[in-house]
Scaffold this motif. Structure first.
Motif, PDB file in Angstrom:
ATOM      1  N   CYS A   1       0.861  -1.179   0.000  1.00 19.59           N
ATOM      2  CA  CYS A   1       0.000   0.000   0.000  1.00 19.59           C
ATOM      3  C   CYS A   1       0.899   1.230   0.000  1.00 19.59           C
ATOM      4  CB  CYS A   1      -0.890   0.012   1.231  1.00 19.59           C
ATOM      5  SG  CYS A   1      -2.242  -1.146   1.076  1.00 19.59           S
ATOM      6  N   GLY A   2       0.658   2.100  -0.957  1.00 21.54           N
ATOM      7  CA  GLY A   2       1.551   3.239  -1.131  1.00 21.54           C
ATOM      8  C   GLY A   2       1.060   4.478  -0.411  1.00 21.54           C
ATOM      9  N   PRO A   3       1.755   5.581  -0.628  1.00 24.15           N
ATOM     10  CA  PRO A   3       1.439   6.805   0.095  1.00 24.15           C
ATOM     11  C   PRO A   3       0.181   7.496  -0.433  1.00 24.15           C
ATOM     12  CG  PRO A   3       3.096   7.261  -1.556  1.00 24.15           C
ATOM     13  CD  PRO A   3       2.854   5.779  -1.606  1.00 24.15           C
ATOM     14  N   THR A   4      -0.506   8.190   0.452  1.00 28.04           N
ATOM     15  CA  THR A   4      -1.553   9.113   0.031  1.00 28.04           C
ATOM     16  C   THR A   4      -0.859  10.453  -0.148  1.00 28.04           C
ATOM     17  OG1 THR A   4      -3.033   7.878   1.443  1.00 28.04           O
ATOM     18  CG2 THR A   4      -3.858   9.964   0.575  1.00 28.04           C
ATOM     19  N   VAL A   5      -0.898  10.974  -1.386  1.00 25.68           N
ATOM     20  CA  VAL A   5      -0.005  12.082  -1.734  1.00 25.68           C
ATOM     21  C   VAL A   5      -0.691  13.443  -1.552  1.00 25.68           C
ATOM     22  CG1 VAL A   5       1.614  10.806  -3.147  1.00 25.68           C
ATOM     23  CG2 VAL A   5      -0.529  11.519  -4.159  1.00 25.68           C
TER      24      VAL A   5
ATOM     25  N   LEU B   1       8.684  10.571   8.814  1.00 28.18           N
ATOM     26  CA  LEU B   1       9.636   9.479   9.043  1.00 28.18           C
ATOM     27  C   LEU B   1       8.925   8.143   9.258  1.00 28.18           C
ATOM     28  CD1 LEU B   1      12.155  11.382  11.349  1.00 28.18           C
ATOM     29  CD2 LEU B   1      12.512  10.667   8.968  1.00 28.18           C
ATOM     30  N   GLY B   2       7.763   8.191   9.921  1.00 28.14           N
ATOM     31  CA  GLY B   2       7.018   6.952  10.157  1.00 28.14           C
ATOM     32  C   GLY B   2       6.532   6.335   8.856  1.00 28.14           C
ATOM     33  N   ASN B   3       6.161   7.169   7.907  1.00 32.06           N
ATOM     34  CA  ASN B   3       5.696   6.675   6.604  1.00 32.06           C
ATOM     35  C   ASN B   3       6.789   5.937   5.852  1.00 32.06           C
ATOM     36  OD1 ASN B   3       3.835   9.664   6.258  1.00 32.06           O
ATOM     37  ND2 ASN B   3       2.951   7.642   6.521  1.00 32.06           N
ATOM     38  N   MET B   4       8.030   6.161   6.217  1.00 32.27           N
ATOM     39  CA  MET B   4       9.128   5.496   5.523  1.00 32.27           C
ATOM     40  C   MET B   4       9.296   4.043   5.977  1.00 32.27           C
ATOM     41  SD  MET B   4      10.431   7.402   3.303  1.00 32.27           S
ATOM     42  CE  MET B   4       8.850   8.157   2.934  1.00 32.27           C
ATOM     43  N   ARG B   5       8.820   3.773   7.196  1.00 31.55           N
ATOM     44  CA  ARG B   5       9.079   2.438   7.740  1.00 31.55           C
ATOM     45  C   ARG B   5       8.494   1.323   6.866  1.00 31.55           C
ATOM     46  NH1 ARG B   5       8.346   0.199  14.018  1.00 31.55           N
ATOM     47  NH2 ARG B   5      10.072  -1.266  13.852  1.00 31.55           N
ATOM     48  N   PRO B   6       7.238   1.430   6.408  1.00 30.62           N
ATOM     49  CA  PRO B   6       6.704   0.324   5.591  1.00 30.62           C
ATOM     50  C   PRO B   6       7.507   0.060   4.315  1.00 30.62           C
ATOM     51  CG  PRO B   6       5.102   2.137   5.766  1.00 30.62           C
ATOM     52  CD  PRO B   6       6.218   2.449   6.703  1.00 30.62           C
ATOM     53  N   TYR B   7       8.103   1.103   3.756  1.00 31.30           N
ATOM     54  CA  TYR B   7       8.826   0.894   2.486  1.00 31.30           C
ATOM     55  C   TYR B   7      10.225   0.343   2.738  1.00 31.30           C
ATOM     56  CZ  TYR B   7       4.676   3.323   1.554  1.00 31.30           C
ATOM     57  OH  TYR B   7       3.341   3.633   1.563  1.00 31.30           O
TER      58      TYR B   7
ATOM     59  N   GLY C   1      -9.551   9.272  -3.611  1.00 33.81           N
ATOM     60  CA  GLY C   1     -10.370   8.272  -2.924  1.00 33.81           C
ATOM     61  C   GLY C   1     -10.154   8.181  -1.430  1.00 33.81           C
ATOM     62  N   HIS C   2      -9.020   8.694  -0.936  1.00 36.62           N
ATOM     63  CA  HIS C   2      -8.757   8.569   0.504  1.00 36.62           C
ATOM     64  C   HIS C   2      -9.346   9.791   1.203  1.00 36.62           C
ATOM     65  CE1 HIS C   2      -5.550   7.029   3.573  1.00 36.62           C
ATOM     66  NE2 HIS C   2      -6.747   7.124   4.084  1.00 36.62           N
ATOM     67  N   ALA C   3     -10.457   9.563   1.933  1.00 39.29           N
ATOM     68  CA  ALA C   3     -11.145  10.699   2.543  1.00 39.29           C
ATOM     69  C   ALA C   3     -10.453  11.106   3.842  1.00 39.29           C
ATOM     70  CB  ALA C   3     -12.600  10.357   2.815  1.00 39.29           C
TER      71      ALA C   3
ATOM     72  N   THR D   1       1.850  -5.901   1.793  1.00 34.12           N
ATOM     73  CA  THR D   1       2.442  -5.245   2.959  1.00 34.12           C
ATOM     74  C   THR D   1       1.770  -3.902   3.257  1.00 34.12           C
ATOM     75  OG1 THR D   1       4.116  -3.897   1.821  1.00 34.12           O
ATOM     76  CG2 THR D   1       4.694  -6.189   2.265  1.00 34.12           C
ATOM     77  N   GLY D   2       1.983  -3.433   4.474  1.00 33.53           N
ATOM     78  CA  GLY D   2       1.463  -2.126   4.879  1.00 33.53           C
ATOM     79  C   GLY D   2       1.689  -1.917   6.374  1.00 33.53           C
ATOM     80  N   GLY D   3       1.378  -0.726   6.836  1.00 36.98           N
ATOM     81  CA  GLY D   3       1.494  -0.437   8.264  1.00 36.98           C
ATOM     82  C   GLY D   3       0.397  -1.154   9.035  1.00 36.98           C
TER      83      GLY D   3
ATOM     84  N   ASN E   1       4.043  -3.744   9.379  1.00 35.84           N
ATOM     85  CA  ASN E   1       5.054  -3.149  10.255  1.00 35.84           C
ATOM     86  C   ASN E   1       4.379  -2.400  11.400  1.00 35.84           C
ATOM     87  OD1 ASN E   1       4.606  -1.066   7.867  1.00 35.84           O
ATOM     88  ND2 ASN E   1       5.199   0.118   9.651  1.00 35.84           N
ATOM     89  N   GLU E   2       5.044  -2.416  12.551  1.00 38.09           N
ATOM     90  CA  GLU E   2       4.558  -1.617  13.688  1.00 38.09           C
ATOM     91  C   GLU E   2       4.906  -0.146  13.461  1.00 38.09           C
ATOM     92  OE1 GLU E   2       2.950  -0.974  16.219  1.00 38.09           O
ATOM     93  OE2 GLU E   2       2.039  -2.897  16.726  1.00 38.09           O
ATOM     94  N   PHE E   3       4.391   0.694  14.338  1.00 43.10           N
ATOM     95  CA  PHE E   3       4.558   2.132  14.166  1.00 43.10           C
ATOM     96  C   PHE E   3       5.915   2.655  14.601  1.00 43.10           C
ATOM     97  CE2 PHE E   3      -0.226   2.444  14.813  1.00 43.10           C
ATOM     98  CZ  PHE E   3      -0.437   2.503  13.457  1.00 43.10           C
ATOM     99  N   LEU E   4       6.278   3.741  13.963  1.00 46.42           N
ATOM    100  CA  LEU E   4       7.312   4.607  14.494  1.00 46.42           C
ATOM    101  C   LEU E   4       6.572   5.610  15.365  1.00 46.42           C
ATOM    102  CD1 LEU E   4      10.324   5.354  14.378  1.00 46.42           C
ATOM    103  CD2 LEU E   4       9.755   6.965  12.580  1.00 46.42           C
TER     104      LEU E   4
ATOM    105  N   LYS F   1       1.783   7.496  18.049  1.00 45.31           N
ATOM    106  CA  LYS F   1       2.052   7.204  16.646  1.00 45.31           C
ATOM    107  C   LYS F   1       2.376   8.501  15.900  1.00 45.31           C
ATOM    108  CE  LYS F   1      -0.170   6.041  12.360  1.00 45.31           C
ATOM    109  NZ  LYS F   1      -1.391   6.226  11.599  1.00 45.31           N
ATOM    110  N   MET F   2       3.430   8.454  15.116  1.00 46.68           N
ATOM    111  CA  MET F   2       3.730   9.607  14.272  1.00 46.68           C
ATOM    112  C   MET F   2       2.650   9.651  13.194  1.00 46.68           C
ATOM    113  SD  MET F   2       7.419  10.305  12.534  1.00 46.68           S
ATOM    114  CE  MET F   2       8.477  10.329  13.960  1.00 46.68           C
ATOM    115  N   ALA F   3       1.956  10.778  13.056  1.00 44.94           N
ATOM    116  CA  ALA F   3       0.823  10.812  12.132  1.00 44.94           C
ATOM    117  C   ALA F   3       0.927  11.985  11.172  1.00 44.94           C
ATOM    118  CB  ALA F   3      -0.488  10.896  12.911  1.00 44.94           C
TER     119      ALA F   3
END
Ligand code: AMP
Ligand code: ZN
Length: 489
Positions: A31-35, A41-47, A74-76, A240-242, A274-277, A283-285
């Motif tokens: 699952c990729g990023p919502t742009v 930094l937390g978003n980097m962990r799954p990749y 699509g991501h509300a 894969t995904g967070g 993956n668990e959170f950073l 959680k880093m959000a």
């Protein structure tokens, strides 16, 4: 050397299982990023985790076709089924077009994963390019009787799926509490989710498509099912995904895909999360704003590889706390590693166990270290263990330089820290306050002021959160009688 069996923790069933690919190459979707904003930094962990899977497969001689999607529609906001689209909201906020927003933040994502040495995926499909296929997919679900239409759109009827929610391992109430609470008029069950989101009367969307259920946009979950099946086939090996996706997004992906395929076979075999950073124990959000990015670290004098090392120093299924102290330690470890590796350069290219074993065949100590590395990566990607083996090997007096070269190259093929090329000078830290641009100084001043305000209001958790943010940027605040003063570490 025959090697250890690769074993991975499958969230579906919550157990470690032997990984044997179904196809050659094997297939993986992340699952990729919502742009709509900078990735933090937390978003980097799954990749980095998906990249570790890639490297583990390569090590075992298994090819992989990897797809990472880009969520540009699509991501509300708040991950709900109704309400504004995240990308559209960002466009309004930043007074730019949705295309500009998506393009800009997609590039920011690519910059960061490239700086972190994440191997490129074979494809990066954009959700907005697959809307006709999403409509067809939803039509098929409608034909099969899995859907119902209400004014806000087309919904998937989760009661029609007896195994709904298996991945989450929670009852419906728990799942909803964990994920989503908004009420939707006419929705039959709380777990039902939108396949198609019809435009609200009088609220024209920017990104809109005609569909049998009115003009509107696809639901967020639909895109991953449609793009992965389109690019990887009806069934694939790894998704894969967070861990935040385990309770809702992936549950819904599974429900609609299995209903669509209707062949009684699990849609995807392995689900890796993956668990959170964490930052300041939460959680880093992205939606909260202000979370540190890779660029902030670089500005504060850290090398992206130090952040990668920091991530890999923990197992991917453990929560990890981001602190400056931990980053300092990671950068120091990297500096020591590079200093020891430098005299051994050039390193051989040993991406696979077979090649590494060949290179170390005359050195029993190196062969033994390679076997340990293989055991560690095979045991559900134990990267902290590989780091420890690498450090030991560089200190081992019994190992020949060629043996050490083979071990370093092998460990780095799995860790991806650029040990063959990193320049030690790049790892010298330190930046003065005067090096900051006025905008950066202003940002910091504002955070310091917000912290002072939070303290005044006795909102201690907010104050701690801001301090953690400042800490992540390398800023140290000291409270004095004249008020807070700050400096760069
Ligand atoms: P998003 O761009 O928000 O759709 O998220 C991209 C990926 O980052 C998803 O796989 C999320 O599960 C993951 N993610 C979001 N926040 C964190 C975090 N703090 N730590 C680790 N992964 C995260
Ligand atoms: Zn997804």
């Amino acid at each position: 050397m025959s090697g250890h069996q690769l074993r991975l923790y499958n969230s579906l069933g919550r157990r470690i299982e032997d990984f044997v690919p179904l196809s050659d190459p094997t297939t993986m979707y992340s699952c990729g990023p919502t742009v709509y904003a900078y990735p933090h930094l937390g978003n980097m962990r799954p990749y980095v985790v998906a990249d570790t899977v890639r490297r583990a497969l390569r090590w075992k001689g298994i090819g992989v076709h990897h797809v990472i999607n880009i969520t540009d529609v699509g991501h509300a906001v708040a991950d709900t089924d109704t309400g504004e689209d995240k990308v559209e909201a960002a466009a309004a906020r930043e007074r730019r077009s949705v295309q500009e927003i998506a393009e800009f933040y997609t590039r920011a994502f690519f910059d960061d994963i490239t700086a972190l040495n994440v191997l490129p995926a074979a494809e990066y499909p954009r959700a907005s390019a697959y809307v006709p296929q999403m409509i067809e997919f939803a039509e098929e679900l409608e034909k099969k009787g899995f859907t119902y239409q209400i004014p806000s759109g087309l919904y998937f009827d989760t009661a029609k799926d007896p195994s709904y929610g298996e991945l989450a391992q929670m009852d419906a109430e728990g799942q909803l509490e964990a994920a989503r609470v908004e009420p939707v008029e006419g929705r039959r069950h709380k777990t039902d989710f939108a396949l198609w989101r019809a435009e609200e009367p009088g609220r024209r969307r920017v990104m809109r498509w005609d569909s049998p259920w009115g003009c509107g946009a696809p639901g967020w979950h639909l895109e991953c099912s449609v793009m992965s099946i389109a690019l990887l086939g009806r069934h694939f090996d790894i998704h894969t995904g967070g861990v935040d996706h385990r309770e809702l997004h992936h549950v819904n992906e599974i429900a609609q895909s299995q209903a669509y395929l209707g062949d009684g076979v699990p849609w995807v075999r392995f689900w890796l999360h993956n668990e959170f950073l964490q930052l300041g124990a939460v959680k880093m959000a992205k939606s909260a704003g202000g979370a540190p990015r890779l660029a902030d670290l670089v500005k504060a004098g850290y090398h992206p590889m130090a952040f990668r090392l920091f991530l890999l120093g923990a197992h991917y299924r453990s929560q990890l706390d981001f602190t400056t102290a931990a980053m300092d330690a990671a950068q120091a470890t990297l500096r020591r590693l590079v200093a020891r590796v430098q005299p051994l350069r050039p390193l051989p290219k040993t991406d696979t166990l077979a090649a590494a074993a060949q290179a170390a065949s005359h050195d029993p100590a190196a062969a033994s270290a390679l076997d340990q590395i293989d055991a560690a990566i095979s045991a559900d990607l134990n990267t902290p263990k590989i780091l420890a083996i690498l450090q030991d090997a560089l200190r081992a007096p019994a190992m020949t330089p060629d043996g050490q070269r083979a071990v370093v190259a092998a460990a780095d093929a799995l860790l991806g820290l650029s040990l063959a090329t990193l320049d030690p000078a790049d790892l010298d830290q330190g930046r003065a306050k005067e090096d900051l641009t006025p905008a950066e100084q202003n940002d910091i001043e504002q955070l310091v002021a917000a912290r002072t305000q939070a303290r005044k209001e006795q909102d201690w958790s907010r104050a701690d959160q801001i301090r953690a943010e400042l800490d992540a940027r390398g800023v140290q605040v000291t409270d004095t009688a004249e008020g807070p003063v700050w400096q760069l570490r």
